[in-house]
Motif scaffolding. Structure first.
Motif, PDB file in Angstrom:
ATOM      1  N   ARG A 112      -3.299   4.222   2.620  1.00 34.48           N
ATOM      2  CA  ARG A 112      -4.096   4.111   1.395  1.00 34.48           C
ATOM      3  C   ARG A 112      -5.097   2.960   1.471  1.00 34.48           C
ATOM      4  NH1 ARG A 112       0.311   6.715   0.007  1.00 34.48           N
ATOM      5  NH2 ARG A 112       0.207   8.298  -1.630  1.00 34.48           N
ATOM      6  N   TRP A 113      -4.726   1.885   2.125  1.00 30.83           N
ATOM      7  CA  TRP A 113      -5.666   0.779   2.303  1.00 30.83           C
ATOM      8  C   TRP A 113      -6.799   1.191   3.241  1.00 30.83           C
ATOM      9  CZ3 TRP A 113      -2.188  -4.185   3.069  1.00 30.83           C
ATOM     10  CH2 TRP A 113      -1.517  -4.448   1.864  1.00 30.83           C
TER      11      TRP A 113
ATOM     12  N   GLY B 220       0.774  -1.234   0.000  1.00 33.47           N
ATOM     13  CA  GLY B 220       0.000   0.000   0.000  1.00 33.47           C
ATOM     14  C   GLY B 220       0.802   1.279   0.000  1.00 33.47           C
TER      15      GLY B 220
ATOM     16  N   ARG C 254      -9.320   3.478   1.394  1.00 38.13           N
ATOM     17  CA  ARG C 254      -9.970   2.929   0.209  1.00 38.13           C
ATOM     18  C   ARG C 254     -11.408   2.527   0.539  1.00 38.13           C
ATOM     19  NH1 ARG C 254      -6.338  -1.520  -1.998  1.00 38.13           N
ATOM     20  NH2 ARG C 254      -7.188  -2.668  -0.213  1.00 38.13           N
TER      21      ARG C 254
END
Length: 388
Positions: free
Chosen positions: A196-197, A20, A200
């Motif tokens: 970022r994970w 990520g 999301r």
């Protein structure tokens, strides 16, 4: 040993490409766009505080000085302080132009609650009764907010239709030990929970930074927080999971206007900060602990041992593999050092810092099995269902 070094290098290449982008530091508070907030919602700022006289003057003053276009009110919950925290807070609230401040106390937490979450529950309930706020800003007593912080948080949440916005406060890095350990703390956190994970939509990864969490009141109700997480020592991650599990949209990133003012002047203080919750992070599972120790050794300790040992022994394939893994490791650490304004020369020392974290984690497990558990501000949480 050459094979082990090869596995370590492959692991680092996988982390570089497939975790990520954890090493990147450009995940910052999203902008809401011009005119994204047509009517500024009411915000209740809830600050749990226990023996925080050393830092409350700076942190609470920064909150009370926030200029917010809508209605904002601060609720400081004095959780049994013995150092005059509540009195200092009341004095700060009397300053001209300050946001409205209520200082309250919840009494001792009942069985099954951690002290902080019991204080948060008390503050949120009082805020609902007094204000009917649409958002809660849950912020720790050692967190200072620069000018415009509250407004930017609300704009990010409203403008991007987010139910929870959290920022990883910029921790203090002034002493030698802080420079060595603090940036690595945030680096390891991002490696475990890539931002970022987390951000999301529909992703399974959930985490937050408990020092600064803007939470939509309707999302708190839907997730039944803080009641649903009342036993959680690592309350920020538990909060994020509860909100995401109930269908809420969450966001986490690095802060630009939020700073921790708590000092950690020596290794002992930093050790206690990490060790008090490290084994809880592993869910008090000895098998997970063993896997964590082996994983840390493989990923962080094997590269320098292979590079130096291979060079000394003239085993050049071993040396090259170790040096390559070490170089990738140091390279991924550089952005975090830059974020904290630290010299690049600290990057090759990451294995040493990782070894300290390994020892802190083992120490956390030892204290757990001795019945001492996670200790903070005079309270000990030996088991998940211990009296808070």
């Amino acid at each position: 040993m050459t094979g082990v070094a090869g596995v370590s290098l492959v692991a680092w290449l996988w982390l570089l490409a497939g975790q990520g982008g954890f090493w990147r530091t450009d995940v910052r508070l999203p902008r809401g766009g011009a005119g994204s907030v047509r009517e500024w919602p009411d915000v209740a700022v809830v600050v749990p505080a226990r023996d925080e006289a050393e830092v409350i003057g700076r942190s609470l003053a920064s909150l009370l000085a926030q200029e917010y276009p809508g209605r904002a009110e601060v609720f400081l919950v004095d959780d049994g302080s013995t150092d005059g925290t509540g009195d200092l807070a009341r004095e700060l609230g009397e300053r001209p132009g300050a946001l409205p401040l209520t200082v309250t106390s919840p009494g001792e937490p009942p069985r099954g609650w951690t002290g902080k979450l019991w204080a948060v529950r008390h503050g949120m309930a009082l805020a609902r009764e007094r204000t009917g706020a649409e958002f809660f800003l849950l912020t720790d007593a050692d967190i200072a907010h620069r000018e415009g912080s509250l407004r930017a948080l609300v704009e990010a949440a409203v403008g991007n239709d987010l139910d929870m916005v959290s920022q990883m406060a910029r921790l203090r890095v002034e002493t030698g030990w802080e420079r060595l350990i603090v940036p690595a703390f945030v680096y390891f956190f991002a490696q475990l929970y890539p931002f970022r994970w987390i951000n999301r939509p529909g992703g399974r990864t959930a985490a937050a930074a408990g020092g600064c969490v803007l939470l939509r009141a309707s999302a708190a109700k839907a997730a039944d927080v803080p009641d649903a997480i009342r036993q959680s020592v690592i309350d920020d991650v538990a909060l994020a999971r509860a909100v995401k599990r109930s269908g809420g949209r969450i966001w986490l990133g690095l802060a630009e206007r939020v700073d921790s003012v708590r000092p950690y002047p020596d290794l002992a203080e930093l050790w206690r900060m990490v060790a008090r919750s490290a084994y809880a992070q592993l869910r008090h599972n000895p098998l997970v602990l063993a896997g964590t120790v082996l994983g840390l050794a493989l990923i962080y300790l094997v590269p320098p041992v292979a590079a130096v040992g291979g060079a000394v022994a003239g085993a050049w394939p071993l040396c090259v593999l170790g040096a390559a893994a070490w170089a990738v490791m140091a390279g991924t650490y550089l952005p975090m050092l830059r974020y904290y304004g630290q010299p690049w020369a600290l990057a090759p020392l990451l294995p040493y810092t990782a070894a300290l974290y390994l020892l802190m984690t083992v120490d956390s497990a030892v204290e757990h099995y001795r019945g001492r558990g996670a200790a903070w501000k005079g309270r000990t949480y030996a088991k998940p269902d211990a009296t808070a």
